[in-house]
Design a protein around this motif. Structure first.
Motif, mmCIF file in Angstrom:
data_model
loop_
_atom_site.group_PDB
_atom_site.id
_atom_site.type_symbol
_atom_site.label_atom_id
_atom_site.label_comp_id
_atom_site.label_asym_id
_atom_site.label_seq_id
_atom_site.Cartn_x
_atom_site.Cartn_y
_atom_site.Cartn_z
ATOM 1 N N LEU A 78 -57.814 30.199 37.991
ATOM 2 C CA LEU A 78 -57.184 31.291 37.251
ATOM 3 C C LEU A 78 -55.676 31.117 37.299
ATOM 4 O O LEU A 78 -55.113 30.788 38.347
ATOM 5 C CB LEU A 78 -57.558 32.646 37.857
ATOM 6 C CG LEU A 78 -59.009 33.111 37.698
ATOM 7 C CD1 LEU A 78 -59.257 34.352 38.549
ATOM 8 C CD2 LEU A 78 -59.321 33.410 36.240
ATOM 9 N N THR A 135 -54.854 34.632 30.511
ATOM 10 C CA THR A 135 -55.072 35.941 29.870
ATOM 11 C C THR A 135 -55.552 35.776 28.438
ATOM 12 O O THR A 135 -56.325 36.602 27.940
ATOM 13 C CB THR A 135 -53.782 36.765 29.890
ATOM 14 O OG1 THR A 135 -52.745 36.066 29.175
ATOM 15 C CG2 THR A 135 -53.313 37.029 31.313
ATOM 16 N N LEU A 153 -60.581 45.844 32.053
ATOM 17 C CA LEU A 153 -60.058 44.493 31.858
ATOM 18 C C LEU A 153 -59.021 44.471 30.735
ATOM 19 O O LEU A 153 -57.959 43.847 30.867
ATOM 20 C CB LEU A 153 -61.214 43.538 31.541
ATOM 21 C CG LEU A 153 -60.886 42.047 31.432
ATOM 22 C CD1 LEU A 153 -60.180 41.546 32.682
ATOM 23 C CD2 LEU A 153 -62.157 41.257 31.189
ATOM 24 N N ALA A 205 -64.880 33.797 28.329
ATOM 25 C CA ALA A 205 -63.533 33.290 28.600
ATOM 26 C C ALA A 205 -63.601 31.874 29.174
ATOM 27 O O ALA A 205 -62.796 30.999 28.823
ATOM 28 C CB ALA A 205 -62.811 34.233 29.565
ATOM 29 N N HIS A 255 -57.576 33.476 27.277
ATOM 30 C CA HIS A 255 -59.021 33.243 27.306
ATOM 31 C C HIS A 255 -59.776 34.530 27.629
ATOM 32 O O HIS A 255 -60.858 34.777 27.077
ATOM 33 C CB HIS A 255 -59.358 32.172 28.343
ATOM 34 C CG HIS A 255 -58.579 30.906 28.174
ATOM 35 N ND1 HIS A 255 -57.793 30.382 29.177
ATOM 36 C CD2 HIS A 255 -58.441 30.074 27.117
ATOM 37 C CE1 HIS A 255 -57.226 29.276 28.755
ATOM 38 N NE2 HIS A 255 -57.596 29.056 27.503
ATOM 39 N N LEU A 256 -59.213 35.360 28.519
ATOM 40 C CA LEU A 256 -59.856 36.637 28.855
ATOM 41 C C LEU A 256 -59.928 37.542 27.625
ATOM 42 O O LEU A 256 -60.944 38.202 27.391
ATOM 43 C CB LEU A 256 -59.094 37.333 29.981
ATOM 44 C CG LEU A 256 -59.126 36.642 31.351
ATOM 45 C CD1 LEU A 256 -58.208 37.367 32.332
ATOM 46 C CD2 LEU A 256 -60.546 36.591 31.900
ATOM 47 N N ALA A 262 -53.509 35.606 34.800
ATOM 48 C CA ALA A 262 -54.894 36.082 34.744
ATOM 49 C C ALA A 262 -55.278 36.793 36.045
ATOM 50 O O ALA A 262 -55.954 37.831 36.025
ATOM 51 C CB ALA A 262 -55.832 34.903 34.477
ATOM 52 N N LEU A 305 -56.511 40.711 36.378
ATOM 53 C CA LEU A 305 -57.748 41.134 37.028
ATOM 54 C C LEU A 305 -57.473 42.118 38.164
ATOM 55 O O LEU A 305 -58.238 43.081 38.368
ATOM 56 C CB LEU A 305 -58.503 39.911 37.547
ATOM 57 C CG LEU A 305 -59.050 38.960 36.478
ATOM 58 C CD1 LEU A 305 -59.695 37.747 37.129
ATOM 59 C CD2 LEU A 305 -60.039 39.667 35.568
ATOM 60 N N LEU A 319 -55.008 43.580 31.034
ATOM 61 C CA LEU A 319 -54.321 42.566 30.223
ATOM 62 C C LEU A 319 -53.041 43.116 29.614
ATOM 63 O O LEU A 319 -52.024 42.432 29.547
ATOM 64 C CB LEU A 319 -55.263 42.060 29.117
ATOM 65 C CG LEU A 319 -56.435 41.186 29.555
ATOM 66 C CD1 LEU A 319 -57.376 40.914 28.383
ATOM 67 C CD2 LEU A 319 -55.945 39.857 30.132
ATOM 68 N N LEU A 351 -66.236 37.469 30.856
ATOM 69 C CA LEU A 351 -65.670 36.389 31.680
ATOM 70 C C LEU A 351 -66.359 35.057 31.387
ATOM 71 O O LEU A 351 -65.707 34.003 31.367
ATOM 72 C CB LEU A 351 -65.808 36.738 33.162
ATOM 73 C CG LEU A 351 -64.936 37.890 33.681
ATOM 74 C CD1 LEU A 351 -65.282 38.198 35.127
ATOM 75 C CD2 LEU A 351 -63.464 37.552 33.547
#
Length: 618
Positions: free
Chosen positions: A81, A30, A109, A16, A32-33, A85, A89, A113, A13
């Motif tokens: 967020l 999402t 995680l 991200a 970036h995650l 995203a 989560l 996604l 995280l």
């Protein structure tokens, strides 16, 4: 909410968050995650994903292509967020709860996604044929393999603390992966072999690219290391693992390599070069067994950084004779090679050598024409350069009025210390933005090159940069690069050390500098087209140069006709239009079959060239 994450998931995280900041996005999505999971790199999720798609770099490139960097403004400090995203989560929490866990791990995680379905991450993974069922099966299989000997609680080295502030993101990731390798071997230390395995496992940095280009198979490399080392105790080892003396030496050598290349931060390439330079550790022995030579690695690193083709840039990174061999490999046979005890001197400015040229340089054997009729403009430029702040100059005028010639004259005066005040001894270096951008092969490489350039300018303390076309400052190199050349060079335009001069036409200068948010940092200095009388004096100053170059004689009436003819060329301006006309006339006369040993260029000759200019094509 974030207390419900494991340490590795929390680190993903954090990455991200860093990715969103780098791309100037004000919300974590999402995409970036997913990039955060890839950047973290040490989890089962990252391992399984790499196994399913073949290379995490493929996923990273696909996400970068789907993302658009935000507007060029101050990077946001507070993030929210996106709806996608948040949904991912929530689904990750569901995945953890379904198996009786209270904290979300990277594996949950990743499943979240994919289950989310509509975000960029889900679409990218779907395009790479990563389905929910197949991913779940692979994760379960991987977790079962680890079940007999569950991983101990994270025994971390302080990869985000002040000790490693000098390492870039990929290098910090390598240190984390080296720790994981030490845990896997059951060692209570981090040695050179763990650092080498971390470089290979990281997979996307310059070091990993170099090893791939040298046909080093990761599996073979691991087998070589396992043959040389013993597995440690199976009991859980808590707390921090210290670096061995040789590993500490490698970190010190990596810092030295970064400084030698003019780089601000230590990257994976510097760690690889340092492992080879250390010479006695397990990593160095394994690389030697695999026929990896230090000079080959260095040459490959310089090639990837875009510094290999330039002589001084390549030799700058060499150590003694081997570095010199790289620089002269393409030069052919030499009468007397230098003795082995006399290595080529190492350049202290490889980036400046690669991406700039000296504006004061002149063609050997030809006289330098004096500056005529521009003293007032030159004095205004020098006044701006001597300011306490905002010392950057934008020379603005139509094409052909002599903006570049004015900068060249300023460069020569600075080199000679002629009426330039405290700028005596300074160098005006013309930045080749195309060279700076060309050949960028991975995300962040343009920023690394620009950082090296800024570092060398600051270190030199006597450099003025000249950019001929400010439009090129909006270039951003590799597809998906978030930083433009203008942003990368911003420390020079805003700082106390660097000074930048740009020259442009009126229709380009204002809009371009406004677009790049630089207009307030530059003082506009107008360079108008000269009157015919002044233009004739400027052209007359080049008379000796043209005569020497073409081996001709120029009459006074030839200059008069050239000025009159230059005024009639609608797409050009004096004095350049007249000089081009006169230059071509000299060439035509000198090449004529009827030319004498030193032919005369007169008014009739210039009129003939002007008629050829106006003749219709074909």
């Amino acid at each position: 909410m974030f207390h419900a994450f494991t340490d590795r998931a929390q680190r993903a995280l954090d990455f991200a968050h860093e990715e969103a900041r780098r791309l100037r996005h004000d919300a974590i999505d999402t995409a970036h995650l997913l990039l955060g999971l890839i950047d973290e790199g040490s989890s089962v999720a990252a391992t399984v994903l790499a196994r399913m798609v073949g290379d995490l770099g493929t996923v990273e490139r696909a996400v970068e292509t789907a993302l658009t960097p935000g507007p060029r403004a101050t990077r946001p400090e507070r993030f929210t967020l996106t709806a996608a995203a948040k949904k991912a989560l929530d689904l990750a929490l569901v995945e953890a709860s379904d198996v009786g866990l209270t904290r979300i791990a990277p594996e949950h995680l990743l499943l979240g996604l994919v289950r989310e379905g509509d975000g960029i991450a889900a679409k990218v993974l779907a395009e790479l044929h990563v389905s929910l069922e197949a991913l779940r099966g692979e994760l379960l299989h991987a977790l079962r393999e680890e079940a007999p000997s569950p991983p101990p609680p994270p025994a971390s080295i302080p990869i985000t603390g002040s000790v490693f502030d000098g390492f870039d993101r990929r290098a910090r990731k390598v240190l984390g992966l080296a720790l994981q390798e030490a845990q896997r071997f059951g060692h209570d230390f981090i040695g050179t072999e763990h650092l080498l395995l971390g470089l290979v496992k990281e997979g996307t940095g310059i070091a990993a690219c170099v090893l791939r280009n040298l046909d080093i198979d990761p599996k073979t490399l691991r087998e070589e290391i396992e043959k040389r080392g013993s597995t440690g105790t199976a009991m859980t080892i808590m707390g921090q693992r210290p670096f061995t003396p040789r590993a500490k030496k490698v970190l010190g050598l990596a810092l030295e390599e970064a400084r030698n290349l003019g780089h601000v931060d230590i990257g994976t390439e510097h760690l690889l070069l340092a492992l080879l330079r250390e010479g006695e550790g397990t990593a160095a022995q394994v690389l030697r067994n695999l026929k990896v030579k230090a000079e080959d690695v260095r040459e490959e690193v310089l090639e990837l950084l875009g510094e290999g083709p330039v002589g001084t840039g390549a030799s700058a990174a060499g150590d003694g004779p081997s570095g010199a061999a790289v620089a002269t490999a393409e030069e052919g046979p030499r009468p007397a090679p230098p003795p082995p005890t006399s290595p080529a001197p190492r350049s202290k400015t490889p980036a400046l050598d690669a991406f700039t040229t000296d504006a004061a340089a002149t063609e050997p054997g030809l006289p330098v024409p004096p500056l005529v009729g521009r003293e007032a403009v030159l004095e205004r430029v020098l006044a701006v350069l001597h300011r306490q702040r905002h010392r950057n100059v934008a020379l603005v005028g139509p094409p052909g009025v002599g903006k570049t010639a004015l900068v060249d004259e300023l460069a020569r005066r600075m080199a000679a210390g002629d009426r330039v005040g405290r700028y005596a001894g300074h160098r005006v270096l013309r930045l080749d933005v195309a060279m700076l951008v060309a050949g960028t092969k991975y995300r962040g490489q343009l920023e690394e090159r620009a950082r090296a350039l800024v570092t060398e300018v600051r270190r030199a303390g006597n450099v003025v940069l000249h950019v001929e076309d400010p439009e090129t400052l909006s270039s951003n190199g590799y597809q998906g690069e978030s930083m433009t050349v203008a942003e990368a060079l911003a420390p020079l335009t805003r700082g106390d050390v660097g000074v930048v001069i740009v020259s442009a036409t009126p229709d380009v200068a204002g809009p371009t500098l406004e677009h790049l948010r630089l207009a307030h940092l530059y003082s506009r200095v107008e360079v108008p087209e000269p009157e015919p009388t002044a233009a004739r004096a400027m052209v007359a100053a080049h008379r000796e140069v043209l005569a020497a170059h073409h081996d001709v004689e120029l009459t006074d009436d030839a200059l008069d006709v050239a000025i009159a003819g230059g005024l009639t060329l609608v797409d050009r301006h004096l004095p350049s239009s007249a000089l081009d006309l006169l230059d071509e006339t000299c060439a035509r006369v000198a090449r004529s079959p009827r030319a004498t040993r030193r032919p005369v260029v007169d008014a009739a000759s210039v009129r003939a060239t002007l008629a050829a200019y106006r003749a219709p094509d074909g």
